[in-house]
Design a protein around this motif. Structure first.
Motif, PDB file in Angstrom:
ATOM      1  N   LYS A 198       0.840  -1.204   0.000  1.00 27.64           N
ATOM      2  CA  LYS A 198       0.000   0.000   0.000  1.00 27.64           C
ATOM      3  C   LYS A 198       0.879   1.261   0.000  1.00 27.64           C
ATOM      4  N   ARG A 199       1.939   1.223   0.811  1.00 30.90           N
ATOM      5  CA  ARG A 199       2.834   2.395   0.880  1.00 30.90           C
ATOM      6  C   ARG A 199       3.506   2.632  -0.464  1.00 30.90           C
ATOM      7  N   LEU A 200       4.040   1.543  -1.063  1.00 29.65           N
ATOM      8  CA  LEU A 200       4.750   1.687  -2.339  1.00 29.65           C
ATOM      9  C   LEU A 200       3.815   2.217  -3.428  1.00 29.65           C
ATOM     10  N   ALA A 201       2.578   1.700  -3.443  1.00 31.88           N
ATOM     11  CA  ALA A 201       1.613   2.158  -4.454  1.00 31.88           C
ATOM     12  C   ALA A 201       1.273   3.627  -4.217  1.00 31.88           C
ATOM     13  N   TYR A 202       1.151   4.001  -2.947  1.00 29.08           N
ATOM     14  CA  TYR A 202       0.826   5.399  -2.610  1.00 29.08           C
ATOM     15  C   TYR A 202       1.950   6.321  -3.107  1.00 29.08           C
ATOM     16  N   GLU A 203       3.209   5.923  -2.806  1.00 28.06           N
ATOM     17  CA  GLU A 203       4.350   6.759  -3.222  1.00 28.06           C
ATOM     18  C   GLU A 203       4.423   6.837  -4.744  1.00 28.06           C
ATOM     19  N   LEU A 204       4.242   5.669  -5.394  1.00 31.50           N
ATOM     20  CA  LEU A 204       4.322   5.636  -6.861  1.00 31.50           C
ATOM     21  C   LEU A 204       3.229   6.509  -7.479  1.00 31.50           C
ATOM     22  N   GLY A 205       1.984   6.343  -7.012  1.00 33.96           N
ATOM     23  CA  GLY A 205       0.859   7.107  -7.566  1.00 33.96           C
ATOM     24  C   GLY A 205       1.103   8.603  -7.452  1.00 33.96           C
ATOM     25  N   ASN A 206       1.584   9.042  -6.283  1.00 32.78           N
ATOM     26  CA  ASN A 206       1.813  10.484  -6.099  1.00 32.78           C
ATOM     27  C   ASN A 206       2.968  10.988  -6.960  1.00 32.78           C
ATOM     28  N   ARG A 207       4.005  10.158  -7.096  1.00 31.57           N
ATOM     29  CA  ARG A 207       5.132  10.568  -7.943  1.00 31.57           C
ATOM     30  C   ARG A 207       4.670  10.732  -9.394  1.00 31.57           C
ATOM     31  N   ILE A 208       3.857   9.755  -9.877  1.00 27.85           N
ATOM     32  CA  ILE A 208       3.400   9.810 -11.272  1.00 27.85           C
ATOM     33  C   ILE A 208       2.571  11.079 -11.510  1.00 27.85           C
ATOM     34  N   VAL A 209       1.677  11.383 -10.569  1.00 22.27           N
ATOM     35  CA  VAL A 209       0.821  12.567 -10.740  1.00 22.27           C
ATOM     36  C   VAL A 209       1.696  13.820 -10.784  1.00 22.27           C
ATOM     37  N   GLU A 210       2.677  13.902  -9.867  1.00 20.39           N
ATOM     38  CA  GLU A 210       3.584  15.066  -9.854  1.00 20.39           C
ATOM     39  C   GLU A 210       4.298  15.195 -11.189  1.00 20.39           C
ATOM     40  N   GLU A 211       4.842  14.070 -11.695  1.00 22.11           N
ATOM     41  CA  GLU A 211       5.595  14.107 -12.958  1.00 22.11           C
ATOM     42  C   GLU A 211       4.700  14.546 -14.117  1.00 22.11           C
ATOM     43  N   LYS A 212       3.466  14.101 -14.100  1.00 21.04           N
ATOM     44  CA  LYS A 212       2.556  14.469 -15.201  1.00 21.04           C
ATOM     45  C   LYS A 212       2.240  15.969 -15.154  1.00 21.04           C
ATOM     46  N   LEU A 213       2.098  16.506 -13.938  1.00 27.14           N
ATOM     47  CA  LEU A 213       1.836  17.945 -13.822  1.00 27.14           C
ATOM     48  C   LEU A 213       3.002  18.736 -14.403  1.00 27.14           C
ATOM     49  N   VAL A 214       4.232  18.278 -14.089  1.00 25.87           N
ATOM     50  CA  VAL A 214       5.412  18.976 -14.604  1.00 25.87           C
ATOM     51  C   VAL A 214       5.440  18.871 -16.129  1.00 25.87           C
ATOM     52  N   SER A 215       5.199  17.650 -16.667  1.00 24.09           N
ATOM     53  CA  SER A 215       5.222  17.460 -18.129  1.00 24.09           C
ATOM     54  C   SER A 215       4.189  18.362 -18.789  1.00 24.09           C
ATOM     55  N   ALA A 216       2.969  18.440 -18.207  1.00 19.96           N
ATOM     56  CA  ALA A 216       1.911  19.259 -18.817  1.00 19.96           C
ATOM     57  C   ALA A 216       2.330  20.726 -18.825  1.00 19.96           C
ATOM     58  N   ARG A 217       2.971  21.161 -17.709  1.00 16.09           N
ATOM     59  CA  ARG A 217       3.416  22.571 -17.661  1.00 16.09           C
ATOM     60  C   ARG A 217       4.447  22.838 -18.752  1.00 16.09           C
ATOM     61  N   ASN A 218       5.235  21.816 -19.103  1.00 13.84           N
ATOM     62  CA  ASN A 218       6.257  21.976 -20.147  1.00 13.84           C
ATOM     63  C   ASN A 218       5.692  21.710 -21.537  1.00 13.84           C
ATOM     64  N   GLY A 219       4.384  21.604 -21.641  1.00 17.92           N
ATOM     65  CA  GLY A 219       3.734  21.442 -22.949  1.00 17.92           C
ATOM     66  C   GLY A 219       3.867  20.049 -23.542  1.00 17.92           C
ATOM     67  N   LEU A 220       4.242  19.047 -22.716  1.00 22.71           N
ATOM     68  CA  LEU A 220       4.391  17.680 -23.247  1.00 22.71           C
ATOM     69  C   LEU A 220       3.054  16.940 -23.185  1.00 22.71           C
ATOM     70  N   ASP A 221       2.913  15.928 -24.073  1.00 22.65           N
ATOM     71  CA  ASP A 221       1.702  15.090 -24.068  1.00 22.65           C
ATOM     72  C   ASP A 221       1.680  14.239 -22.793  1.00 22.65           C
ATOM     73  N   THR A 222       0.526  14.145 -22.153  1.00 21.85           N
ATOM     74  CA  THR A 222       0.495  13.343 -20.919  1.00 21.85           C
ATOM     75  C   THR A 222      -0.615  12.290 -20.953  1.00 21.85           C
ATOM     76  N   ASP A 223      -1.323  12.155 -22.083  1.00 23.55           N
ATOM     77  CA  ASP A 223      -2.518  11.300 -22.059  1.00 23.55           C
ATOM     78  C   ASP A 223      -2.377   9.988 -22.831  1.00 23.55           C
ATOM     79  N   ALA A 224      -1.147   9.423 -22.811  1.00 23.33           N
ATOM     80  CA  ALA A 224      -0.958   8.157 -23.538  1.00 23.33           C
ATOM     81  C   ALA A 224      -1.331   6.957 -22.668  1.00 23.33           C
ATOM     82  N   ASP A 225      -1.671   7.184 -21.405  1.00 17.30           N
ATOM     83  CA  ASP A 225      -1.994   6.079 -20.502  1.00 17.30           C
ATOM     84  C   ASP A 225      -3.229   6.443 -19.681  1.00 17.30           C
TER      85      ASP A 225
END
Ligand code: HEM
Length: 467
Positions: A198-225
C-alpha cells in the motif's frame, strides 16, 4: 478438509442440491450458495446487498479508503463514471501498441528459456508491465525493484491458503472494522507485505501525478496512458474536467492488483486447456496466421470462442460474497424444491444473511450451457451465444466472470483485449503442451490459481517454437 482441486466439492454439491443451497461455514456461520441466473442478477444489481464484512476489511486494507471499491455507495457511481474514461472501447484500443510490445517481449523470453517452463511467473510479469505502461505510464524499470519484489510477495501471500488462513478469515470476518485494522498493524510478515504494498503504491501514484503535472506545464503530451487520460491535463481540451491528482493516485494499488494476476491466471488456465486440445490449437493457429499483418481481433471466431470458453470454465473470482443490508426477496429463474417438499420461486432472506454468488457453478449449469457444461469446448461459441437462458448477465458473453451490476469489473474490455493480443502472439509462434507427469491443480486462494505438487503456485508447460 481443504479440497485437492477447486470445484471438487462445490460442483458436486451443485449436482446434488441444485443451484441454491445452504452451507455452514467455520463457527457454523450460515451461508446461502446461489448459482441461479435470476438470483445472481438480482444480488449483483440490487442495492440491498454489499460486499461481506471480510471482503470490505480486505479491500480497505489492500487498496485504501479512497479506492473505487471502498468509497461510500453514494460516491461510487460518479467516481466509477470518471474512471471509466480510461477503459472505454476507444481508450482500450489506444493501448494496443503497449499490449503488442509486451507480448513480443514475452516471446523473446520464451525463446531464451528451456522448452519446459513455468509460464505463471512470465505471464504475471508481462501483465504487471502492461499495467505499468498502459495504466500508469511507467516502464518496468520505472516501477522500481522494491515494488516488483513486493508485488511478487503479495501474489505469494494471496496464493497460500492453509487451514490456518481459512480460520483467520473466518475470525477476520467477525471482527469489527476498527479491530481488524488494528490487527493489520501486527508485525507479521503477511501484514508487513500488505502494508508495504500500500505504501509503495501510494508513493508511486503520487510521484506519477507530480511528474505528469510537470510534463503538462512543459507542454508535453500526458494522455498516452489511463492515469494521463483521467487527469486530462491538456489545457486546450475544455470538453471534460480531469480528476483531482489525489483521487487518481489513490487508485494505484487497486489497478496494480486487480489488473495483474486476474488476467495472468486466466491466460495460464486457458493455455493449459488449449494444450489438451491439439486439434483446436492447430485450427486456432491457422486462423491467427491467416490474419497476420492487420489483425482484426474482434473478427476472429476461434480466438474469441477460446477466450469466452476460458472465462466460462475458469472465472478467477469463482465465488463472490455479499451480505444483505435489509430483509429482501431473491427471485429465482427456476422453482426449487425445499427439503420439506415445498416448491418455491423466490427466497426470503433476512438482513445480515451472507450470500455467496457461485459464479463458477452458474457457468457450469447444464440448463444454461448444455449437457457438456463441465467440458472445455470452445466450439460451443461458434454458432452465436452458447448461453441458453433468457436472462442477460455480466458485461460479456452472459458470463459473470467480470461480475455484473455496479461493481462490474472496470477493466473487462482491457482484459479481453490483452488476452486477444497475447493469445495471437503466443499461439502463432509457439505450440503448447502439458508435461507428461502434469500434477498441476486449480486451487482457490484469494482467487483461482494453478498450484504444483509442492504446493507452490506454478504451471510448467512444454512450449516449443513453431518452425
Ligand atoms: C481476466 C481478467 C479479470 C477478471 C476475471 C476480473 C474480475 C473482476 C471481478 C469479478 C470484479 C468484481 C469484484 C467484486 O466486486 O467483488 C472486478 C472488479 C474490478 N476490476 Fe477486474 N478483472 C479482470 C481484469 C481487470 C483489469 C485488467 C483491470 C484494470 C486494468 C481490472 C480492474 C478492476 C476494478 C478497478 C474493479 C473494481 C470495480 C468496482 O468496484 O466498481 N480488472 N474484476
Amino acid at each position: 478438509m481443504t479440497p485437492t482441486q477447486y470445484g471438487d466439492h462445490e460442483l458436486g454439491w451443485l449436482k446434488l442440491y441444485g443451484p441454491v443451497y445452504r452451507l455452514k461455514n467455520c463457527f457454523g456461520q450460515d451461508r446461502l450458495m446461489v448459482a441461479d441466473p435470476a438470483a445472481l442478477n438480482y444480488i449483483a444489481n440490487s442495492p440491498q446487498f454489499k460486499p461481506s464484512p471480510m471482503q470490505e476489511n480486505m479491500l480497505y486494507l489492500l487498496f485504501g479508503r479512497k479506492s473505487l471499491p471502498c468509497v461510500p455507495v453514494e460516491e461510487h457511481k460518479s467516481l466509477r463514471a470518471a474512471l471509466n474514461v480510461g477503459f472505454t472501447a476507444a481508450a482500450v484500443r489506444s493501448y494496443q501498441p503497449i499490449f503488442e510490445k509486451a507480448a513480443s517481449r514475452l516471446t523473446e523470453e520464451l525463446d531464451k528459456s528451456p522448452s519446459r517452463i513455468d509460464i505463471c511467473s512470465l505471464l504475471s510479469f508481462a501483465m504487471l508491465s502492461i499495467i505499468g505502461e498502459a495504466v500508469l505510464g511507467q516502464s518496468p524499470e520505472e516501477l522500481g525493484e522494491e515494488l516488483i519484489r513486493n508485488n511478487f510477495e503479495i501474489v505469494a501471500v494471496a496464493a497460500s491458503q492453509s487451514r490456518e488462513q481459512i480460520l483467520a478469515e473466518a475470525i477476520g470476518s467477525r471482527l469489527p472494522a476498527w479491530l481488524f485494522h488494528a490487527v493489520a498493524h501486527l508485525p507479521t510478515q503477511t501484514f508487513r507485505t500488505i502494508r508495504d504494498a500500500k505504501r509503495l503504491a501510494y508513493e508511486l501514484g503520487n510521484r506519477i501525478v507530480e511528474e505528469k503535472l510537470v510534463s503538462a506545464r512543459n507542454g508535453l503530451d500526458t494522455d498516452a496512458d489511463v492515469f494521463g487520460v483521467l487527469l486530462n491535463l491538456d489545457a486546450s481540451d475544455t470538453t471534460k474536467n480531469g480528476l483531482p491528482g489525489d483521487v487518481v493516485a489513490a487508485q494505484t494499488a487497486l489497478f496494480l492488483v486487480a489488473g495483474q494476476e486476474t488476467t495472468a491466471t486466466t491466460l495460464v488456465l486457458g493455455l493449459r486447456a488449449l494444450a489438451q486440445l491439439p486439434e483446436f490449437q492447430a485450427r486456432l493457429r491457422s486462423e491467427i496466421t491467416a490474419n497476420a499483418g492487420q489483425i482484426a481481433y474482434d473478427s476472429m471466431p476461434l480466438l474469441n470462442a477460446f477466450i469466452k470458453e476460458t472465462l466460462r470454465m475458469f472465472p478467477v473470482v469463482p465465488i463472490d460474497d455479499r451480505i444483505a443490508r435489509e430483509d429482501t426477496i431473491i427471485p429465482l429463474s427456476e422453482k426449487i424444491t425445499l427439503s420439506t417438499g415445498e416448491e418455491i420461486s423466490h427466497i426470503c432472506i433476512e438482513k445480515g444473511q451472507i450470500v455467496s454468488m457461485a459464479i463458477a457453478a452458474f457457468q457450469r449449469l447444464e440448463s444454461r450451457w448444455g449437457k457438456d457444461a463441465h467440458e472445455f469446448n470452445p466450439n460451443r461459441w461458434l454458432q452465436g451465444s452458447a448461453y441458453r437462458g433468457a436472462e442477460a448477465l455480466g458485461p460479456y458473453a452472459n458470463l459473470m466472470s467480470f461480475l455484473g451490476g455496479p461493481h462490474t469489473c472496470l477493466g473487462w474490455r482491457f482484459a479481453v483485449f490483452e488476452m486477444q493480443v497475447f493469445i495471437c502472439e503466443l499461439v502463432r509462434q509457439f505450440s503448447f503442451a502439458l508435461p507428461e507427469n502434469d500434477t498441476v491443480r486449480i486451487r482457490l486462494a484469494t482467487a483461482l490459481i494453478p498450484v504444483m505438487s509442492n504446493g507452490q503456485k506454478g504451471a510448467p508447460m512444454i512450449v516449443s517454437r513453431i518452425s
